[in-house]
Design a protein around this motif. Sequence first.
Motif: not given
Length: 71
Positions: A1-7
């Motif tokens: 999971m990348i940070k953009e997806e996390f947010d």
Amino acid sequence: MIKEEFDKTLKSINLDRKVFAELTNISYNTVNNWNDNKKPIPNWVESWLSNYKKSIILDNIINDLTPYLKE
């Protein structure tokens, strides 16, 4: 999971990083410092978010049905 997806996932379930940190008992600074390269988001986070999302749905179902189950 990348940070953009996390947010994006946090936003979709009405959480922010601070509340996520509190719910998972992780330092807010740790959560805030996750990035895609040097400090990747731990693997367990994706499944935790998925289970949290399911729990919200199930809680809503229970709340909707409860008045009809009481006699």
